[in-house]
Design a protein around this motif. Structure first.
Motif, PDB file in Angstrom:
ATOM      1  N   PRO A  32      98.374 -10.235  15.172  1.00 51.40           N
ATOM      2  CA  PRO A  32      98.940  -9.540  14.009  1.00 51.40           C
ATOM      3  C   PRO A  32     100.269 -10.183  13.634  1.00 51.40           C
ATOM      4  O   PRO A  32     101.061 -10.535  14.506  1.00 51.40           O
ATOM      5  CB  PRO A  32      99.115  -8.102  14.497  1.00 51.40           C
ATOM      6  N   GLY A  33     100.511 -10.335  12.340  1.00 51.01           N
ATOM      7  CA  GLY A  33     101.696 -11.045  11.892  1.00 51.01           C
ATOM      8  C   GLY A  33     102.898 -10.181  11.580  1.00 51.01           C
ATOM      9  O   GLY A  33     103.994 -10.696  11.437  1.00 51.01           O
ATOM     10  N   ARG A  34     102.726  -8.882  11.480  1.00 46.67           N
ATOM     11  CA  ARG A  34     103.830  -8.021  11.031  1.00 46.67           C
ATOM     12  C   ARG A  34     104.545  -7.277  12.152  1.00 46.67           C
ATOM     13  O   ARG A  34     105.549  -6.630  11.911  1.00 46.67           O
ATOM     14  CB  ARG A  34     103.298  -6.993  10.039  1.00 46.67           C
ATOM     15  N   LEU A  35     104.036  -7.329  13.365  1.00 47.56           N
ATOM     16  CA  LEU A  35     104.611  -6.529  14.435  1.00 47.56           C
ATOM     17  C   LEU A  35     105.823  -7.170  15.100  1.00 47.56           C
ATOM     18  O   LEU A  35     106.676  -6.467  15.641  1.00 47.56           O
ATOM     19  CB  LEU A  35     103.546  -6.230  15.499  1.00 47.56           C
ATOM     20  N   ALA A  36     105.868  -8.502  15.081  1.00 53.68           N
ATOM     21  CA  ALA A  36     106.971  -9.216  15.722  1.00 53.68           C
ATOM     22  C   ALA A  36     107.014 -10.639  15.149  1.00 53.68           C
ATOM     23  O   ALA A  36     106.001 -11.142  14.654  1.00 53.68           O
ATOM     24  CB  ALA A  36     106.770  -9.263  17.228  1.00 53.68           C
ATOM     25  N   PRO A  37     108.167 -11.298  15.261  1.00 53.72           N
ATOM     26  CA  PRO A  37     108.241 -12.679  14.767  1.00 53.72           C
ATOM     27  C   PRO A  37     107.296 -13.637  15.493  1.00 53.72           C
ATOM     28  O   PRO A  37     106.833 -14.613  14.911  1.00 53.72           O
ATOM     29  CB  PRO A  37     109.699 -13.073  15.016  1.00 53.72           C
ATOM     30  N   PHE A  38     107.006 -13.350  16.769  1.00 50.27           N
ATOM     31  CA  PHE A  38     106.122 -14.219  17.557  1.00 50.27           C
ATOM     32  C   PHE A  38     105.094 -13.348  18.266  1.00 50.27           C
ATOM     33  O   PHE A  38     105.434 -12.292  18.809  1.00 50.27           O
ATOM     34  CB  PHE A  38     106.928 -15.024  18.584  1.00 50.27           C
ATOM     35  N   ALA A  39     103.831 -13.794  18.258  1.00 53.15           N
ATOM     36  CA  ALA A  39     102.773 -13.011  18.893  1.00 53.15           C
ATOM     37  C   ALA A  39     101.604 -13.910  19.257  1.00 53.15           C
ATOM     38  O   ALA A  39     101.363 -14.935  18.615  1.00 53.15           O
ATOM     39  CB  ALA A  39     102.299 -11.899  17.960  1.00 53.15           C
ATOM     40  N   VAL A  40     100.900 -13.503  20.283  1.00 52.55           N
ATOM     41  CA  VAL A  40      99.647 -14.145  20.676  1.00 52.55           C
ATOM     42  C   VAL A  40      98.683 -13.027  21.041  1.00 52.55           C
ATOM     43  O   VAL A  40      99.094 -11.990  21.564  1.00 52.55           O
ATOM     44  CB  VAL A  40      99.848 -15.136  21.858  1.00 52.55           C
ATOM     45  N   ALA A  41      97.402 -13.229  20.734  1.00 51.14           N
ATOM     46  CA  ALA A  41      96.394 -12.202  21.003  1.00 51.14           C
ATOM     47  C   ALA A  41      95.180 -12.821  21.678  1.00 51.14           C
ATOM     48  O   ALA A  41      94.766 -13.936  21.345  1.00 51.14           O
ATOM     49  CB  ALA A  41      95.980 -11.513  19.705  1.00 51.14           C
ATOM     50  N   LEU A  42      94.637 -12.074  22.627  1.00 53.56           N
ATOM     51  CA  LEU A  42      93.438 -12.488  23.346  1.00 53.56           C
ATOM     52  C   LEU A  42      92.396 -11.380  23.260  1.00 53.56           C
ATOM     53  O   LEU A  42      92.740 -10.194  23.301  1.00 53.56           O
ATOM     54  CB  LEU A  42      93.755 -12.756  24.821  1.00 53.56           C
ATOM     55  N   ALA A  43      91.132 -11.771  23.160  1.00 55.28           N
ATOM     56  CA  ALA A  43      90.013 -10.826  23.199  1.00 55.28           C
ATOM     57  C   ALA A  43      89.288 -11.042  24.514  1.00 55.28           C
ATOM     58  O   ALA A  43      89.140 -12.175  24.979  1.00 55.28           O
ATOM     59  CB  ALA A  43      89.065 -11.061  22.033  1.00 55.28           C
TER      60      ALA A  43
END
Length: 190
Positions: A32-43
């Motif tokens: 998600p792009g709006r929650l924090a300046p930097f993010a990574v997501a795994l499924a």
């Protein structure tokens, strides 16, 4: 392109170092792009290794957020946000304590992996699906969903991802495996 802060690069390295059971498949997905300046997501998907079709037992999402300026809500510069969903047997799904058990799996997994954390919170939801009309022949299903988040106490994310992968396996109904032990595949008897 924005340069990645050193703490976030360290956290990404920790994710790469994390180990998990062979029944778990992890894939990077868009964060998600709006929650924090930097993010990574795994499924994650957990499949039954004994089923010929690789029956899915549980799914989940692991999102690591980083705001170098910190967040007063998180009380830190990192936040882990997770989601896990699994189908339950009807006797377990109807147990009024199943939500508390799901939360216990989270806390125990973090503690067993020595993943330092604070500001943990979340919800456990049971979802009953009943079919009617043309779909009436489908069996009823009960799913458990856990939405949770916590603030890691440092940038090393290794233990957090390992703990979360163990949680997904717990939701899938797989027994815990002590460190250093390789589980043998279940033998199916006809």
């Amino acid at each position: 392109m924005q340069r990645l802060p050193g703490e976030f690069r360290e956290a990404l390295s920790g994710l790469r170092r994390a180990r998990h059971r062979q029944e778990v498949t992890l894939d990077e997905i868009p964060a998600p792009g709006r929650l924090a300046p930097f993010a990574v997501a795994l499924a994650a998907e957990v499949h039954d290794p004994t089923a010929e079709t690789g029956q899915e037992l549980a799914t989940g999402r692991f999102i690591l957020l980083h705001d170098p300026a910190g967040s007063p809500v998180w009380k830190g510069t990192f936040r882990v946000v997770t989601y896990i969903r699994a189908s339950l047997e009807s006797d377990l799904g109807n147990d009024p304590m199943v939500g508390a058990v799901a939360w216990t799996w989270l806390v125990e997994a973090l503690e067993n992996h020595h993943a330092g954390y604070a500001e943990a919170g979340g919800t456990a939801t049971r979802v009953l699906s009943e079919s009617f009309g043309r779909l009436a022949e489908r069996p009823d299903t009960i799913d458990i969903e856990l939405r949770a988040s916590w603030t890691p106490t440092g940038p090393d994310s290794t233990q957090h991802l390992e703990a979360w992968a163990d949680m997904v396996c717990a939701f899938a109904g797989l027994p815990p495996v002590p460190e250093g032990v390789t589980p043998l595949p279940r033998i199916r008897r006809n």
